[in-house]
Write a protein that holds these residues in place. Structure first.
Motif, PDB file in Angstrom:
ATOM      1  N   ARG A 124      47.696  38.047  42.812  1.00 38.02           N
ATOM      2  CA  ARG A 124      46.231  38.026  42.921  1.00 38.02           C
ATOM      3  C   ARG A 124      45.559  38.483  41.634  1.00 38.02           C
ATOM      4  O   ARG A 124      44.434  38.098  41.337  1.00 38.02           O
ATOM      5  CB  ARG A 124      45.756  38.877  44.096  1.00 38.02           C
ATOM      6  N   SER A 125      46.275  39.297  40.828  1.00 34.73           N
ATOM      7  CA  SER A 125      45.669  39.778  39.586  1.00 34.73           C
ATOM      8  C   SER A 125      45.381  38.639  38.611  1.00 34.73           C
ATOM      9  O   SER A 125      44.592  38.790  37.696  1.00 34.73           O
ATOM     10  CB  SER A 125      46.574  40.820  38.920  1.00 34.73           C
TER      11      SER A 125
ATOM     12  N   GLY B  96      44.009  35.714  39.388  1.00 34.66           N
ATOM     13  CA  GLY B  96      42.838  34.918  39.766  1.00 34.66           C
ATOM     14  C   GLY B  96      43.134  33.441  39.986  1.00 34.66           C
ATOM     15  O   GLY B  96      42.227  32.641  40.147  1.00 34.66           O
TER      16      GLY B  96
ATOM     17  N   ILE C 109      44.960  34.782  32.327  1.00 33.41           N
ATOM     18  CA  ILE C 109      44.483  36.167  32.232  1.00 33.41           C
ATOM     19  C   ILE C 109      45.483  37.039  31.474  1.00 33.41           C
ATOM     20  O   ILE C 109      45.176  37.604  30.446  1.00 33.41           O
ATOM     21  CB  ILE C 109      44.233  36.751  33.646  1.00 33.41           C
TER      22      ILE C 109
ATOM     23  N   LEU D 109      36.657  40.176  31.650  1.00 33.14           N
ATOM     24  CA  LEU D 109      36.857  38.729  31.712  1.00 33.14           C
ATOM     25  C   LEU D 109      36.425  38.182  33.070  1.00 33.14           C
ATOM     26  O   LEU D 109      36.438  38.904  34.064  1.00 33.14           O
ATOM     27  CB  LEU D 109      38.338  38.394  31.486  1.00 33.14           C
ATOM     28  N   PRO D 110      36.047  36.899  33.115  1.00 31.43           N
ATOM     29  CA  PRO D 110      35.624  36.315  34.396  1.00 31.43           C
ATOM     30  C   PRO D 110      36.800  35.887  35.274  1.00 31.43           C
ATOM     31  O   PRO D 110      37.935  35.805  34.808  1.00 31.43           O
ATOM     32  CB  PRO D 110      34.831  35.084  33.942  1.00 31.43           C
ATOM     33  N   GLY D 111      36.487  35.634  36.520  1.00 29.66           N
ATOM     34  CA  GLY D 111      37.459  35.007  37.420  1.00 29.66           C
ATOM     35  C   GLY D 111      38.512  35.942  37.954  1.00 29.66           C
ATOM     36  O   GLY D 111      39.564  35.497  38.418  1.00 29.66           O
ATOM     37  N   LEU D 112      38.255  37.242  37.926  1.00 26.44           N
ATOM     38  CA  LEU D 112      39.277  38.175  38.391  1.00 26.44           C
ATOM     39  C   LEU D 112      38.880  38.845  39.691  1.00 26.44           C
ATOM     40  O   LEU D 112      37.736  38.791  40.124  1.00 26.44           O
ATOM     41  CB  LEU D 112      39.521  39.250  37.322  1.00 26.44           C
ATOM     42  N   ILE D 113      39.879  39.479  40.315  1.00 26.73           N
ATOM     43  CA  ILE D 113      39.655  40.170  41.593  1.00 26.73           C
ATOM     44  C   ILE D 113      38.736  41.370  41.367  1.00 26.73           C
ATOM     45  O   ILE D 113      37.757  41.544  42.066  1.00 26.73           O
ATOM     46  CB  ILE D 113      41.002  40.656  42.155  1.00 26.73           C
TER      47      ILE D 113
END
Lengths: 351, 399
Positions: free
Chosen positions: A266-267, A269, A289, B209-213
């Motif tokens: 999940r980290s 995204g 990421i 950063l975008p798009g993360l939990i």
């Protein structure tokens, strides 16, 4: 003098070995031998399910280094699961899910026999699911619990008759959870309605839809009367199914157990679940990421129309530990899977 | 003679067996460890072939006999994406050992509440290279993270990387020859102090950063660090966000808000001492509607900056921007701000309201520039006081 050295050396090495505490699996309170569960009747190696054990298959299974798998489930007497269209079925406490990994000695000829590697037992206890890896002996008479996993060399001939061999890894108990995790808890991955919605050859060539069979056995309730309402993932290599469904089904079973909003990846995204319709979190023009070397000097997970610019395809097509995806459960590249995903990305319109 | 070779043969084969046996025993101990137990590893170099994993435990300590005394080498690793992986635990302490040369990350901890790294070294041997693993210390989605007196060397992304975590202390650590020395990403309430980040591509990075939990980081204090000579060529694989960091970067704040940078020594950086930039500067599209791409409330004060007069190296996007657009020549300002403002936070004077200001004052050797990136760098404002603010608006971040 030299003999003294030798003896001294042996004493020294044994000393090191002995100084590390030896653990017995009895501390875990789980059967040390697979046979103790009573899942099978007759010779263990024949994998004939006992009366209360039901064999099943998935429409599009997870790739595990070209191993074949036999799957079984045993629900506690009188209890059942409830149908749901979206997620893995919820099984009652007391359920056991059993999966045996094997290689055919010669993929062109079943009669040449097979080699059973390991059997993983998922037990649903009151405190949650637990995964137990049992490793088969050379004689194929018994499998023994090995919490730390193990390594075994296996050799076979593939469909083209090529000799193949592999140092096969059995994951340790912790690594099982590396995939079988949802919000920190252990969970099964495979048996969802969309994966079970297909035929299985139960007895003497009488094929039957698995979900209907389970209903007849009283193992599932609330199954829709109209079976066309039940979602179905096609086999990844079914030429009659659509490319899009095959690819998304493949990513669902091979990736989404980690790549979902409550899974171990999940980290990142990146969510490759069957139900995810959000383009960006499904990878379309999504920047990585913390991929590190896994990015392969590429900018996005999926670039429509350009599989060679897509990180997703790059990581599937690697066997380097710092690059490859999935990061556990395989050493080999699934060439057919890579070809499917490449074809799927290539089929999309370039932006 | 024959006996001697027999002896050597026996010893070497036993040594191999002993290594395999060590690995299996250690992994078994980690699986069966009862909550509250300590697992000791004696001095020696151990070659491991698989990831070591700890999962679902509480109050466990894994302790060696000291940095470079107990060495876990993953040089021969054939399974697992990291050297050591710890997940879904509470109160875990790793201390007093070295780990080396994993194929992926060295120590990854995920979803751990109470994660302490103490007196550890995590390194890739040899010259820094793109084939090294990504992160040496890699806590992600953790709470109460303490990284104390650790050494990180050679990571092809970040030596010490804290991602999507809360309540973090990084202190007394040393990071060198990594792409990023220390990186705090999408993390809340971090204090980074008394560290040395020397000889990396970028010394200390604070990124959102975008798009993360975990959507939003911020409330980060960076102080009393020595950040020096971070002029190493960027060897990160492209596609990674740190691949954008130009060599010669002391510190960079990317889209994070509420960051207080003070009393650091920021010395000898070929490109920039501290950069404060929005996500737009990465050239990447943002599709995350909840993401805030603007850095706001950034304070840079009481630091010491030094730099030899020289032109910025022409490397990567930033190098080109400096050489082609900014044209500072050999006297390059220590601090730059891209000048791209969140209009909802701007006052009548066209500047950020005081509580959102980018505030630079009272630094030794201070020089700064607003580079007007939004308008193709047409209206660059540079000088010592380009980002001056009312001293009363400097309020230490509280958390």
């Amino acid at each position: 003098m030299q003999r003294i050295h030798l003896i001294f050396g042996l004493w020294w090495v044994t000393g090191i070995l002995m100084s590390l505490t030896d653990f017995s699996h009895k501390e875990l309170n789980y059967p040390e031998k697979l046979s103790e569960f009573g899942f099978f009747e007759g010779h263990m190696k024949d994998q004939i399910p006992a009366g209360d054990v039901v064999p099943y298959a998935l429409n599009s299974p997870l790739f595990s280094d070209y191993a074949y798998k036999l799957r079984f489930i045993r629900l506690p007497k009188g209890l059942k699961t409830a149908y749901n269209p979206d997620s893995v079925l919820q099984f009652p406490v007391g359920t056991a899910i059993v999966k045996t990994f094997y290689y055919k000695n010669d993929e062109r000829n079943e009669k040449k026999g097979r080699q059973l590697m390991e059997t993983r037992v998922l037990l649903h206890e009151a405190k949650g699911w637990v995964a137990l890896p049992y490793i088969w002996n050379k004689e194929q008479t018994e499998a023994t619990l090995e919490v730390a996993g193990g390594t075994q060399v296996v050799a076979w001939r593939d469909q083209e008759g090529n000799k193949k061999s592999l140092e096969y890894f059995v994951p340790n108990m912790n690594q099982c959870k590396g995939c079988h995790e949802k919000s920190g808890k252990m969970t099964p991955i495979g048996p969802s309605a969309r994966q079970l919605n297909g035929d299985f050859d139960y007895h003497s060539n009488s094929k039957e839809n698995q979900l209907s069979h389970w209903k007849n056995l009283g193992l599932i309730e609330n199954l829709p009367e109209n079976t066309s309402e039940i979602p179905k993932i096609p086999a990844f290599n079914d030429p009659k199914a659509s490319l899009d469904l095959r690819a998304r089904g493949y990513l669902d079973i091979n990736c989404a157990h980690c790549h979902n909003p409550s899974g171990p990846a999940r980290s990142s995204g990146l969510f490759l679940t069957w139900a995810n319709t959000h383009k960006s979190s499904y990878g379309f023009f999504k920047a990585p990421i913390a991929a590190g070397r896994g990015s392969g000097n590429l900018a996005f997970d999926i670039v429509p129309g350009k599989s060679h610019e897509s990180i997703l395809a790059y990581r599937m097509n690697s066997a380097d530990l710092g690059i490859m995806m999935p990061e556990l459960g395989r050493k080999l590249i699934h060439k057919e899977g890579v070809a499917l995903i490449n074809a799927w990305i290539q089929s999309m319109e370039t932006h | 003679m024959k006996k001697t070779s027999l002896f050597l043969f026996l010893i070497s084969s036993f040594a191999g067996m002993a290594q395999a046996d060590f690995e299996k025993k250690l992994q078994t101990k980690l699986i069966l460890a009862e909550d509250g137990s300590t697992i000791n590893i004696e001095a020696g170099t151990y070659f491991l072939t698989k990831s070591l994993s700890l999962e679902g435990k509480k109050n466990i300590t894994l302790r060696g006999k000291g940095i470079d005394k107990t060495v876990l080498s993953f040089k021969n690793q054939v399974q697992g994406a990291e050297g050591i992986k710890i997940a879904n635990c509470e109160n875990i302490i790793l201390e007093d050992f070295t780990s080396q040369d994993s194929k992926g990350d060295l120590i990854k901890t995920m979803q751990v509440k109470g994660m302490t790294f103490r007196r550890l070294k995590a390194e890739w041997l040899g010259k820094p290279k793109a084939s090294n693993g990504s992160y040496a210390f890699y806590p992600v989605l953790c709470e109460q993270v303490m990284i104390d007196s650790c050494i990180a060397i050679g990571a092809s992304d970040a030596g010490i990387y804290v991602g999507q975590s809360k309540h973090i202390v990084v202190k007394n650590c040393t990071a060198f020859q990594n792409v990023a020395g220390i990186e705090i990403e999408n993390s809340l309430y971090a204090e980074v102090f008394n560290n040395s980040a020397i000889g990396n591509t970028g010394g200390i990075l604070v990124f959102d950063l975008p798009g993360l939990i975990q959507k939003k980081g911020g409330f980060v204090k960076v102080h009393h660090n020595i950040v020096k000579d971070n002029n190493l060529s960027n060897f990160a694989p492209k596609g990674n966000i740190v691949g954008n960091v130009p060599k010669g970067t002391g510190m960079m704040v990317l889209a994070t808000s509420h960051v207080d940078i003070y009393e650091n020594q920021i010395l000898n950086h070929a490109t920039l001492g501290v950069g404060v930039i929005s996500y737009f500067m990465t050239g990447l599209k943002n599709k995350d509607k909840e993401y805030d791409p603007y850095p706001t409330d950034i304070q840079i004060h009481n630091n010491t900056f030094e730099r030899k007069d020289a032109r910025v190296p022409m490397e990567g996007r930033f190098g080109q921007m400096y050489r082609i657009k900014l044209k500072f020549g050999t006297q390059v300002p220590h601090i730059i701000f891209d000048g791209i403002l969140d209009e909802t936070k701007v006052g009548k004077d066209g500047k950020y309201l005081p509580e959102f200001a980018i505030c630079v004052r009272e630094n030794n050797g201070q020089s700064s520039a607003i580079i007007d990136a939004e308008h193709d760098f047409k209206n660059i404002i540079s000088g010592s006081d380009a980002l001056n603010c009312n001293p009363e608006s400097i309020k230490s971040i509280q958390f």
